[in-house]
Design a protein around this motif. Structure first.
Motif, mmCIF file in Angstrom:
data_model
loop_
_atom_site.group_PDB
_atom_site.id
_atom_site.type_symbol
_atom_site.label_atom_id
_atom_site.label_comp_id
_atom_site.label_asym_id
_atom_site.label_seq_id
_atom_site.Cartn_x
_atom_site.Cartn_y
_atom_site.Cartn_z
ATOM 1 N N SER A 9 -4.210 -6.472 2.049
ATOM 2 C CA SER A 9 -3.030 -6.497 1.607
ATOM 3 C C SER A 9 -2.176 -7.890 2.243
ATOM 4 O O SER A 9 -2.692 -8.446 2.926
ATOM 5 C CB SER A 9 -2.212 -5.404 2.337
ATOM 6 O OG SER A 9 -2.050 -5.318 3.422
ATOM 7 N N THR A 42 -1.380 -8.240 -3.852
ATOM 8 C CA THR A 42 0.043 -8.763 -3.321
ATOM 9 C C THR A 42 0.964 -8.485 -4.526
ATOM 10 O O THR A 42 0.473 -8.121 -5.595
ATOM 11 C CB THR A 42 0.223 -10.130 -2.743
ATOM 12 O OG1 THR A 42 1.393 -10.541 -2.281
ATOM 13 C CG2 THR A 42 -0.123 -11.272 -4.035
ATOM 14 N N THR A 43 2.286 -8.433 -4.232
ATOM 15 C CA THR A 43 3.387 -8.421 -5.386
ATOM 16 C C THR A 43 3.408 -9.586 -5.989
ATOM 17 O O THR A 43 3.086 -10.852 -5.650
ATOM 18 C CB THR A 43 4.604 -7.910 -4.748
ATOM 19 O OG1 THR A 43 4.945 -8.738 -3.579
ATOM 20 C CG2 THR A 43 4.404 -6.348 -4.327
ATOM 21 N N ILE A 79 7.604 -3.062 -3.551
ATOM 22 C CA ILE A 79 7.351 -1.724 -3.817
ATOM 23 C C ILE A 79 8.546 -0.804 -3.517
ATOM 24 O O ILE A 79 8.591 -0.637 -2.305
ATOM 25 C CB ILE A 79 5.972 -1.508 -3.231
ATOM 26 C CG1 ILE A 79 5.152 -2.625 -3.558
ATOM 27 C CG2 ILE A 79 5.632 -0.050 -3.500
ATOM 28 C CD1 ILE A 79 3.889 -2.610 -2.643
ATOM 29 N N ASN A 85 4.318 2.433 -6.399
ATOM 30 C CA ASN A 85 3.082 2.923 -5.500
ATOM 31 C C ASN A 85 2.115 2.981 -6.206
ATOM 32 O O ASN A 85 0.947 2.989 -5.873
ATOM 33 C CB ASN A 85 3.581 4.032 -4.669
ATOM 34 C CG ASN A 85 4.368 3.492 -3.324
ATOM 35 O OD1 ASN A 85 3.891 3.416 -2.324
ATOM 36 N ND2 ASN A 85 5.699 3.562 -3.444
ATOM 37 N N LEU A 88 0.229 0.063 -7.235
ATOM 38 C CA LEU A 88 -0.426 -0.394 -6.053
ATOM 39 C C LEU A 88 -1.680 0.204 -5.740
ATOM 40 O O LEU A 88 -2.706 -0.540 -5.425
ATOM 41 C CB LEU A 88 0.577 -0.353 -4.785
ATOM 42 C CG LEU A 88 -0.198 -0.655 -3.384
ATOM 43 C CD1 LEU A 88 -0.445 -1.925 -3.302
ATOM 44 C CD2 LEU A 88 0.970 -0.239 -2.363
ATOM 45 N N PHE A 92 -5.680 -1.330 -5.913
ATOM 46 C CA PHE A 92 -6.469 -1.187 -4.581
ATOM 47 C C PHE A 92 -7.871 -0.615 -5.177
ATOM 48 O O PHE A 92 -9.101 -1.109 -4.939
ATOM 49 C CB PHE A 92 -5.952 -0.250 -3.776
ATOM 50 C CG PHE A 92 -7.024 0.122 -2.621
ATOM 51 C CD1 PHE A 92 -7.149 -0.834 -1.713
ATOM 52 C CD2 PHE A 92 -7.609 1.442 -2.555
ATOM 53 C CE1 PHE A 92 -8.032 -0.616 -0.485
ATOM 54 C CE2 PHE A 92 -8.393 1.610 -1.625
ATOM 55 C CZ PHE A 92 -8.739 0.662 -0.721
ATOM 56 N N GLY A 118 1.875 -7.109 4.353
ATOM 57 C CA GLY A 118 2.615 -6.729 3.297
ATOM 58 C C GLY A 118 3.382 -5.319 3.535
ATOM 59 O O GLY A 118 3.563 -5.263 4.836
ATOM 60 N N MET A 122 1.921 -0.237 1.705
ATOM 61 C CA MET A 122 0.462 -0.852 1.248
ATOM 62 C C MET A 122 -0.497 -0.477 2.454
ATOM 63 O O MET A 122 -1.453 0.244 1.957
ATOM 64 C CB MET A 122 0.593 -2.268 1.240
ATOM 65 C CG MET A 122 1.602 -2.679 0.390
ATOM 66 S SD MET A 122 1.608 -4.624 0.181
ATOM 67 C CE MET A 122 0.216 -5.026 -0.700
#
Length: 257
Positions: A9, A42-43, A79, A85, A88, A92, A118, A122
């Motif tokens: 992350s 990452t965002t 997030i 979420n 995310l 992953f 993060g 995360m």
């Protein structure tokens, strides 16, 4: 040195990635590890993208053998919602799938997850999912508040928000991005994971349940039934509950990607 696929992350402190690489190569976990690939999740906002750029710049200079695989959650600046979420988690799972394919081809030996960067969500989601999906090791990089503050991405930007390469290459920055080389206090802490289920069996059973097929007695069926992930229709047919829907969607994503 064991070859690994590292998933990490990343927020606005690029040193959590570069410092983790050093700790792995220094054998801080009792064995030396060589990240051949780093999947960075990452965002999608300016500062996290700049953090990623710093990581790429540092790796190219100090560990050019490592290939960086950006997993930027497109259109997601932060997030803050349930759907954020969920996105995310799907990202992953995609990264784990890529690592697992490399492992099966013999390109790498293990899949590791670094949860130091993060948002806290995360870290929590990655650690939890690592107990279900085929991850070999999870860890967190602990450092001092001073190093954390000094490693904030804005400290390495010019007034126009471009990267200041002079600062990045300075002697002071080496202590931020590579504290081990300066004998500064950082430690890589392993987080225990316990794979209590056979993941291949889990995928096979989830496929049958999705297709509404009958399934024979299996400890995984009983486990999911007790945890409210499944509800029984007949003695050998089950329906996915609302609670279990997201987990089964992640299984579907894993199988399809």
């Amino acid at each position: 040195m064991k070859a690994i696929f590292l998933i990490s992350s990343l927020g606005m402190s690029p040193g959590v990635v570069t410092g983790t690489i050093d700790a792995l190569q220094y054998g801080e976990l009792g064995e030396s590890y060589n990240p051949k690939f780093i999947a960075i999740i990452t965002t999608d906002n300016e500062l996290t993208r700049l953090s990623l750029e710093v990581v790429e710049y540092d790796i190219k200079k100090n560990n050019p053998h490592i290939q960086v695989l950006p997993y930027i959650i497109k259109g997601l600046s932060d997030i803050t919602t349930i759907e954020d979420n969920n996105k995310l988690m799907r990202e992953f799972v995609s990264a784990v799938k890529e690592g697992d394919l490399m492992k099966k081809r013999g390109v790498i030996e293990e899949i590791h997850v670094n949860i130091a960067g993060g948002r806290k969500t995360m870290s929590g989601l990655f650690a939890t999912l690592s107990n279900i999906f085929p991850v070999d090791m999870v860890y967190h990089l602990i450092t001092t508040p001073e190093i954390e503050q000094q490693g904030f991405i804005k400290n390495f930007l010019n007034n126009d928000n471009s990267l200041n390469k002079t600062k990045l290459d300075s002697e002071a920055s080496k202590g931020i991005f590579h504290p081990k080389t300066k004998n500064l206090p950082t430690v890589l802490v392993e987080i225990p994971i316990l794979h209590s289920v056979n993941f291949d069996d889990l995928l096979e059973l989830s496929s049958k349940i999705e297709r509404n097929e009958a399934v024979s007695d299996h400890y995984l069926i009983e486990l999911m039934f007790k945890q409210g992930i499944l509800t029984r229709l007949t003695h050998n047919k089950y329906k996915i509950t609302q609670k279990g829907r997201l987990l089964f969607e992640l299984f579907i994503n894993y199988k399809e990607k």
